[in-house]
Design a protein around this motif. Structure first.
Motif, PDB file in Angstrom:
ATOM      1  N   VAL A  47     -60.176  37.663  20.393  1.00  0.00           N
ATOM      2  CA  VAL A  47     -59.548  36.516  20.029  1.00  0.00           C
ATOM      3  C   VAL A  47     -58.535  35.892  20.979  1.00  0.00           C
ATOM      4  O   VAL A  47     -58.532  34.777  21.333  1.00  0.00           O
ATOM      5  CB  VAL A  47     -58.834  36.635  18.613  1.00  0.00           C
ATOM      6  N   ALA A  48     -57.387  36.810  21.121  1.00  0.00           N
ATOM      7  CA  ALA A  48     -56.568  36.514  22.163  1.00  0.00           C
ATOM      8  C   ALA A  48     -57.165  35.984  23.479  1.00  0.00           C
ATOM      9  O   ALA A  48     -56.706  34.894  24.089  1.00  0.00           O
ATOM     10  CB  ALA A  48     -55.346  37.345  22.447  1.00  0.00           C
ATOM     11  N   GLU A  49     -58.209  36.896  24.039  1.00  0.00           N
ATOM     12  CA  GLU A  49     -58.823  36.486  25.305  1.00  0.00           C
ATOM     13  C   GLU A  49     -59.324  35.415  25.409  1.00  0.00           C
ATOM     14  O   GLU A  49     -59.260  34.505  26.364  1.00  0.00           O
ATOM     15  CB  GLU A  49     -59.443  37.713  25.570  1.00  0.00           C
ATOM     16  N   ALA A  50     -60.114  35.069  24.258  1.00  0.00           N
ATOM     17  CA  ALA A  50     -61.220  33.679  24.221  1.00  0.00           C
ATOM     18  C   ALA A  50     -60.132  32.424  24.036  1.00  0.00           C
ATOM     19  O   ALA A  50     -60.645  31.541  24.592  1.00  0.00           O
ATOM     20  CB  ALA A  50     -61.756  33.736  23.093  1.00  0.00           C
ATOM     21  N   THR A  51     -58.851  32.602  23.888  1.00  0.00           N
ATOM     22  CA  THR A  51     -58.094  31.457  23.483  1.00  0.00           C
ATOM     23  C   THR A  51     -56.808  31.185  24.452  1.00  0.00           C
ATOM     24  O   THR A  51     -56.171  30.268  24.279  1.00  0.00           O
ATOM     25  CB  THR A  51     -57.630  31.382  22.167  1.00  0.00           C
ATOM     26  N   GLY A  52     -56.814  32.226  25.498  1.00  0.00           N
ATOM     27  CA  GLY A  52     -55.970  31.974  26.388  1.00  0.00           C
ATOM     28  C   GLY A  52     -54.647  32.787  25.963  1.00  0.00           C
ATOM     29  O   GLY A  52     -53.644  32.607  26.673  1.00  0.00           O
ATOM     30  N   ALA A  78     -54.053  31.756  20.735  1.00  0.00           N
ATOM     31  CA  ALA A  78     -53.406  32.848  19.697  1.00  0.00           C
ATOM     32  C   ALA A  78     -52.904  33.959  20.433  1.00  0.00           C
ATOM     33  O   ALA A  78     -53.560  34.576  21.325  1.00  0.00           O
ATOM     34  CB  ALA A  78     -54.929  33.234  19.043  1.00  0.00           C
ATOM     35  N   HIS A  79     -51.834  34.151  20.145  1.00  0.00           N
ATOM     36  CA  HIS A  79     -51.253  35.565  20.472  1.00  0.00           C
ATOM     37  C   HIS A  79     -51.578  36.564  19.435  1.00  0.00           C
ATOM     38  O   HIS A  79     -51.229  36.279  18.160  1.00  0.00           O
ATOM     39  CB  HIS A  79     -49.773  35.348  20.789  1.00  0.00           C
ATOM     40  N   VAL A  80     -52.280  37.887  19.696  1.00  0.00           N
ATOM     41  CA  VAL A  80     -52.486  38.660  18.674  1.00  0.00           C
ATOM     42  C   VAL A  80     -51.748  39.896  18.803  1.00  0.00           C
ATOM     43  O   VAL A  80     -51.626  40.747  19.745  1.00  0.00           O
ATOM     44  CB  VAL A  80     -53.820  39.252  18.717  1.00  0.00           C
ATOM     45  N   ILE A  81     -51.009  40.294  17.704  1.00  0.00           N
ATOM     46  CA  ILE A  81     -50.158  41.744  17.715  1.00  0.00           C
ATOM     47  C   ILE A  81     -50.807  42.530  16.882  1.00  0.00           C
ATOM     48  O   ILE A  81     -50.882  42.311  15.719  1.00  0.00           O
ATOM     49  CB  ILE A  81     -48.695  41.439  17.167  1.00  0.00           C
ATOM     50  N   GLN A 117     -52.291  36.033  24.677  1.00  0.00           N
ATOM     51  CA  GLN A 117     -51.763  37.459  24.994  1.00  0.00           C
ATOM     52  C   GLN A 117     -52.211  38.569  23.819  1.00  0.00           C
ATOM     53  O   GLN A 117     -51.913  38.113  22.466  1.00  0.00           O
ATOM     54  CB  GLN A 117     -50.576  37.848  25.506  1.00  0.00           C
ATOM     55  N   PHE A 118     -52.451  39.649  23.923  1.00  0.00           N
ATOM     56  CA  PHE A 118     -52.759  40.714  23.120  1.00  0.00           C
ATOM     57  C   PHE A 118     -51.624  41.864  23.224  1.00  0.00           C
ATOM     58  O   PHE A 118     -51.460  42.348  24.456  1.00  0.00           O
ATOM     59  CB  PHE A 118     -53.946  41.237  22.962  1.00  0.00           C
ATOM     60  N   PHE A 119     -51.103  42.367  22.167  1.00  0.00           N
ATOM     61  CA  PHE A 119     -50.055  43.440  22.158  1.00  0.00           C
ATOM     62  C   PHE A 119     -50.498  44.478  21.000  1.00  0.00           C
ATOM     63  O   PHE A 119     -51.021  44.219  20.100  1.00  0.00           O
ATOM     64  CB  PHE A 119     -48.695  42.882  21.964  1.00  0.00           C
ATOM     65  N   LEU A 120     -50.496  45.687  21.537  1.00  0.00           N
ATOM     66  CA  LEU A 120     -50.378  46.817  20.708  1.00  0.00           C
ATOM     67  C   LEU A 120     -49.114  47.162  20.371  1.00  0.00           C
ATOM     68  O   LEU A 120     -48.225  47.727  21.013  1.00  0.00           O
ATOM     69  CB  LEU A 120     -51.079  47.945  21.252  1.00  0.00           C
TER      70      LEU A 120
END
Length: 691
Positions: free
Chosen positions: A190-195, A172-175, A197-200
């Motif tokens: 959520v992004a961290e746990a599923t490998g 999951a990539h979360v924006i 990336q997270f973006f603001l």
């Protein structure tokens, strides 16, 4: 310390799991071995919130269209949305397009058709989602675009850990769209746990850059050098619930923080308490409420993920008198305080300005006395409306006066709220307002004229407690410029947290009816108009301006497109009006003139009739609903108390009356039932005689 509001925001990201709970394995079938991408778009009501004058949903639509060419045409892509169909529905999740090769154009078209409306449904499908994902043989990538407002709530970090532990082949990539750093930190788990990336993404440009990064099948992480850091914790072991200072050396990145976690904890989310490095040294951290062994950590936000750069062991000791409270709370928010102490009669927990020593004049307080054995050692306080430094104290009521046993600092942060509402509203209409904010028990959303500053005298309002996430306001009947406001009701008064201007636009209505009608008749009126709640069509004398005291009326919602008015019993000039109901009262938006003409009637019957016998009366007249022919004593002037009668509608052309038992002079009358009362159209004498 995370606020409750922040925790709710985290959970929104779990939609990456929730959406998949409704899919069958056939959804994941694809013609390519490249895997699949599912774009999950937050379409809850908060997406009407604005960034630089544009709604977030509008920005998302145009941005997804702009970057659509970046997506690989050979990779299957689909679309899911939530909160776009129903208000207040935590099951409102819909797979709009199953992943399919070359479908990015269809995705763009579907996104443009979405209109945000409801809640953020993330609660009960997450465990099922993990099971469904685990059954798939192909890897799945989810790109979640969320504005961070969650209203169906559990802990998404716990769900993310569950997904990881089950070995689901799912990234999951979360924006985080329009989130601040505090909210973004909590969404990232959520992004961290599923490998992933997270973006603001602060705006449309940030959203576009983030989408371009994750549009690749496997986004290439940027290379980076891991820096070093050191920690310097408290000299003495802190007491449970107490605040202590921490110093450090390190890269001092914008997203870096120092946290406290159980000993051996390895995740970079789910910490017990933390302090942002950017806030300066020393940082203040709250000790947990349970004694034991913990670790302080310096967490660095790298280009691709978080890294723990330093650790230091920490022992937290027990105490007989202690307060376990959040390190921070938003202005106006309700927060819990656990306590340890004597628990005597009159003892209380209070909140005061930092450094206050008097045991009076508190801003908020709650007694600690237990009412029964089941009572927990916990109270709830409400934060004041002003940001700043305060103290939470345990005050003991002793024979020789009140004594402060312990005090703990708390930082009250400026309360944040947002409003999402369409900027043009039809006059008199009920319209939804989506909100985020403290949600304190007496907080409310109101509507006032533009420029109005008082926190009373509003035109329309609803309490946030009664309308979680969204509620309805009624627009005034008068067009013009107005303002929707979030009003915080804190322990020390009210404050406007945010506002959004709206334009109330005028409405039109049309009435179609005959130009003249006989008195007492039923007048058919065809209408076209806003059909708002409480709108009605009425009949009044010509020149009448009040919106009450009408002679006849019907509600538009009870008579779609066409209704009937009862005409008055007095000839003359009248008006038929469309009256709109608004937040500030009623307003006439359409009017048509009508002439009421005099009605006539005839009666034919024997000049004499025997006492007690029934006899026939032939009649002609309007025969309006309620009209009747009656028999009364000579000289009788009332239109009730008749001796005998029949309704004209039940006796077309002729009906039967019964003569009274006493001989004498009587009158037979035709009574017209009009909008303004009964009218005698004609009366004729009849003599009742003995046999």
């Amino acid at each position: 310390m995370r606020s409750d509001f922040g925790v709710k925001r985290i959970f929104k990201t779990v939609v990456a799991g929730t959406m998949l709970a409704s899919m069958t394995s056939s959804v994941f079938a694809t013609e390519s071995d490249a895997g699949q991408t599912l774009l999950v778009l937050d379409a809850s009501g908060s997406m009407w919130g604005q960034i630089e004058g544009r709604s977030k949903i509008e920005i998302a639509r145009s941005t997804i269209d702009d970057v659509s060419a970046v997506f690989d045409v050979d990779r299957a892509i689909g679309l899911m949305a939530y909160g776009h169909r129903n208000k207040g529905d935590c099951s409102d999740i819909e797979l709009l397009l199953a992943p399919e090769q070359g479908a990015i154009g269809n995705v763009v078209s579907a996104v443009k058709a979405i209109r945000p409306k409801g809640k953020t449904p993330l609660t009960y499908a997450v465990v099922q989602a993990a099971d469904i994902l685990a059954s798939q043989t192909r890897p799945a990538t989810v790109i979640l675009v969320t504005d961070g407002v969650e209203t169906c709530g559990k802990d998404p970090c716990a769900v993310a850990r569950s997904l990881e532990q089950k070995g689901v082949d799912f990234t999951a990539h979360v924006i985080g769209f329009g989130l601040d750093a505090e909210e973004g930190k909590q969404v990232a788990c959520v992004a961290e746990a599923t490998g992933g990336q997270f973006f603001l993404a602060e705006d449309g440009q940030g959203l576009a850059e983030s989408l371009r990064r994750v549009a690749q099948e496997k986004p290439e992480p940027e290379s980076e050098t891991i820096p070093s850091a050191t920690l310097n914790g408290p000299e003495a072991d802190p007491v449970i619930g107490s605040a202590f200072n921490v110093r450090w050396t390190g890269p001092d990145g914008k997203q870096d923080y120092v946290d406290i976690v159980p000993k051996g904890y390895r995740e970079t989310y789910g910490e017990l308490s933390y302090a942002w490095v950017r806030s300066g040294q020393p940082g203040t951290i709250k000790a947990p409420g349970d004694p034991g062994e913990y670790e302080l950590r310096y967490v660095w936000q790298g280009k691709n993920k978080k890294h723990v750069l330093a650790r230091e062991a920490l022992h937290v000791r027990d105490s007989d008198v202690a307060l376990i409270a959040p390190k921070e709370a938003n202005a106006g928010a309700m927060f819990a305080v656990q306590w340890r102490g004597p628990g005597g009669k009159g003892d209380y927990i209070d909140l005061v300005d930092s450094g206050v020593t008097e045991t009076a004049g508190e801003l908020a307080y709650a007694y600690v006395e237990r009412h029964d054995r089941e009572s927990q050692d916990r109270v709830t306080l409400q934060a004041p409306r002003s940001a700043g430094q305060y103290d939470i104290r345990y005050i003991m009521e002793a024979p020789d006066g009140r004594k402060r046993l312990v005090a703990e600092p708390i930082t009250i942060l400026a309360a944040k709220a947002s409003l999402a509402v369409e900027d043009r509203i039809r006059a008199g209409a009920e319209f939804p307002v989506y909100w985020t904010g403290p949600g304190a028990p007496q907080d409310y959303i109101d509507l006032v004229p533009q420029g109005y500053t008082d926190t009373a005298g509003e035109l329309s309002y609803f309490y946030t407690k009664s309308a979680p996430e969204s509620g309805s306001l009624r627009a005034p009947a008068k067009p013009g410029n107005y303002t929707v406001r979030y009003i915080l009701q804190a322990s020390d008064g009210r404050e406007v947290l945010t506002r959004q201007d709206i334009l109330v636009e005028d409405v039109e209505a049309r009435l179609t009816l005959a130009q003249s009608v006989s008195m007492g008749a039923a007048l058919e009126v065809s209408w076209n108009g806003p059909d708002g709640k409480g709108d009605y069509i009425d009949l009044v004398p010509a020149g009448y301006s009040d919106t009450s005291g009408e002679l006849s009326y019907f509600y538009t919602r009870s008579a779609p497109e066409k209704g009937a008015l009862k005409v008055p019993g007095k000839p003359g000039n009248y008006q038929v009006r469309y009256v709109m109901e608004g937040a500030t009262g009623r307003r006439v938006v359409a009017s048509e003139s009508i002439t009421v003409e005099k009605a006539s009637a005839t009666l034919e019957f024997p000049a004499e009739v025997p006492v007690g016998e029934r006899f026939s009366v032939t009649w002609s007249g309007p025969s309006a609903q309620g009209d009747y022919v009656d028999l009364v004593p000579a000289g009788y002037g009332e239109t009730f108390g008749e001796l005998s009668y029949f309704y004209t509608a039940s006796a077309p052309g002729a009906g039967m009356l019964q003569a009274p038992d006493s001989a004498g002079e009587y009158r037979i009358r035709y009574i017209l039932e009009a909008a303004d009362g009964r009218v005698v159209l004609i009366q004729k004498a009849v003599r009742v005689v003995t046999n």
